[in-house]
Design an enzyme around this catalytic site. Structure first.
Site, PDB file in Angstrom:
ATOM      1  N   CYS A  81       8.704 -14.036  -4.677  1.00  0.00           N
ATOM      2  CA  CYS A  81       9.619 -14.874  -5.460  1.00  0.00           C
ATOM      3  C   CYS A  81       9.480 -16.342  -5.059  1.00  0.00           C
ATOM      4  O   CYS A  81       9.551 -16.664  -3.862  1.00  0.00           O
ATOM      5  CB  CYS A  81      11.064 -14.416  -5.246  1.00  0.00           C
ATOM      6  SG  CYS A  81      12.262 -15.366  -6.202  1.00  0.00           S
ATOM      7  N   CYS A 162      12.892 -13.223 -11.029  1.00  0.00           N
ATOM      8  CA  CYS A 162      13.509 -12.471  -9.930  1.00  0.00           C
ATOM      9  C   CYS A 162      12.815 -11.122  -9.849  1.00  0.00           C
ATOM     10  O   CYS A 162      13.146 -10.200 -10.600  1.00  0.00           O
ATOM     11  CB  CYS A 162      15.012 -12.309 -10.162  1.00  0.00           C
ATOM     12  SG  CYS A 162      15.843 -11.383  -8.848  1.00  0.00           S
ATOM     13  N   CYS A 389      28.299   2.094   3.013  1.00  0.00           N
ATOM     14  CA  CYS A 389      27.656   0.802   2.741  1.00  0.00           C
ATOM     15  C   CYS A 389      27.948  -0.194   3.859  1.00  0.00           C
ATOM     16  O   CYS A 389      27.651  -1.386   3.720  1.00  0.00           O
ATOM     17  CB  CYS A 389      28.101   0.241   1.389  1.00  0.00           C
ATOM     18  SG  CYS A 389      29.886   0.002   1.234  1.00  0.00           S
TER      19      CYS A 389
END
Length: 433
Positions: A81, A162, A389
């Site tokens: 990127c 992206c 998470c």
């Protein structure tokens, strides 16, 4: 007589030192040692030497930035990127995927004090099926910025591409920018969300002032020409469907509908593998009663219902409970029920819990599940799968199960967000007989 002196500004000279990096933390920072202290240096990899400037010096650790890299690691990659290093989205594109996975697994193993059994991963690029892009009008140039926030800043990086986005979404970026930049209301746009569902592509536009009929017509024409489902959000509570029907995605042979604003796992490939592995770890039998806590709209609940005698899904958000019930009906599953409950209260006293459960799965938010661990222990399930998470809250919550006689049978690192510092995981706990 008192004398007054002008205050002199305190100056600090940044120390330049040469270091050798020996580790990579889970956030993608190089780790070195200097004067008996741990030194964190973004942008460096293990086996690299560099001249660095100390930017922050604490009692236990220090931070530094690279002045000059003196050698390259064999695991250094050229970032794909052009915005890497400025955009706050990715932190590890300069490291090989294997190194990223090893460093995250090592961090997880240290926190859990247990070896990582496996890494559950999928494609490392083009994996994000959802993105929220900030919008900002620049009066001087009369241009619209569209992109992601800079690292540690509220400034926007004007994103042209992206590579971690699903290819369909990445290809849309210049077209969406051109469309939104042509609107009369471009001064009054908050953000735009792009979602790639199995049913098609969604665009959700947050606007802070009413749209003119000309702007609405432009947006409708754009959505038709690009085959998008278009939604308009004048505030956080209202969502107007301009075109398209209820979106859905495939998950383990089932069709799950969702509202455009509902949470869905960003990485579809890892989600499929994660759900399949959770069912395998739980070893769901046809006679089992299974409890799914923090169940959302049924990402795990419904696949569990295809194998168990009965499944109860419990969720704190009423709209998600309703969506779970709807998804059960759409998939013809009659052995699953969803309940809206405050998971900080004792759910074991509810009528649906009186017969107990053989297996339990939980998938809490980042805050973890400290309030429900004792409730799970009271239910005495044979197996528990905890999807996390946040490894710190997972480690904290695990202590309660270990003290109650459970052991860690399996520990997986979920590579849900390659090239970022996000670390997700899944643990199987088994009750000691």
């Amino acid at each position: 007589m008192a004398q007054f002196y002008s205050a002199k500004r305190r100056t600090t000279t940044r120390q330049i030192i040469t270091v050798s990096v020996n580790d990579l933390d889970s956030f993608g920072q190089g780790v070195a040692r200097h004067n008996g202290k741990t030194l964190f240096i973004p942008g460096l990899l293990p086996q690299e030497n560099a001249e660095v400037a100390v930017t922050e010096d604490k009692k236990q650790y220090a931070r530094a930035k690279v002045v000059r890299r003196l050698s390259d690691s064999p695991e250094r990659e050229t970032p794909r990127c052009p915005h890497f290093g400025v955009c706050g989205g990715c932190q590890q594109q300069h490291a090989s995927v294997d190194l990223q996975q090893r460093s995250k697994s090592a961090a997880l193993a240290r926190l859990m004090k247990h070896d990582v059994s496996e890494v559950i991963a999928d494609v490392p690029w083009g994996y994000r099926r959802r993105a929220r892009l900030s919008l900002n009008y620049l009066p001087k140039t009369q241009q619209l910025q569209m992109g992601f926030r800079k690292a540690g800043s509220s400034d926007i990086v004007d994103v042209k591409q992206c590579p971690i986005l699903a290819p369909q979404l990445e290809a849309l970026l210049p077209k969406v920018r051109a469309c939104l930049g042509s609107l009369q209301a471009m001064r009054h746009l908050g953000h735009v969300e792009l979602v790639q569902a199995t049913s098609g592509t969604l665009m959700i536009l947050r606007h802070t002032a009413s749209l003119s009929s000309a702007d609405r017509e432009k947006l409708e024409r754009f959505s038709h020409s690009e085959g998008l489902d278009l939604y308009l959000a004048p505030d956080s509570e209202i969502l107007e469907t301009v075109s398209g029907e209820m979106p859905w995605y495939d998950s383990n042979g089932l069709r799950l509908t969702f509202s455009p604003r509902d949470f869905i796992q960003v990485n579809a490939g890892v989600n499929q593998k994660m759900v399949a592995r959770a069912l395998e770890w739980l070893d769901v039998q046809p006679e089992d009663r299974v409890l799914d806590l923090f169940c959302g709209m049924g990402n795990f609940t419904l696949p569990l219902a295809t194998q168990a005698a009965s499944v109860v899904g419990v969720e704190g958000v009423p709209a998600l409970v309703e969506k779970g019930q709807q998804n059960a009906r759409l998939n013809g599953l009659q052995n699953v029920t969803f309940y809206h409950e405050n998971l900080e209260e004792d759910v074991t006293k509810q009528p649906w819990a009186k017969n107990g459960f053989d297996k339990v799965l939980l998938d809490p938010a980042r805050a973890g599940a400290a309030g429900v661990m004792q409730q799970i222990i009271k239910l005495e399930p044979i197996r528990i799968v905890y999807v996390s998470c946040n490894p710190a809250t997972l480690a904290r919550d695990s202590e309660a199960l270990l003290k109650a006689g459970y052991t860690i049978a399996r520990l997986a690192m979920l590579d849900m967000f390659p090239h970022t510092g996000h670390l997700e995981s899944m643990v199987l706990f088994s009750r000691v007989k």
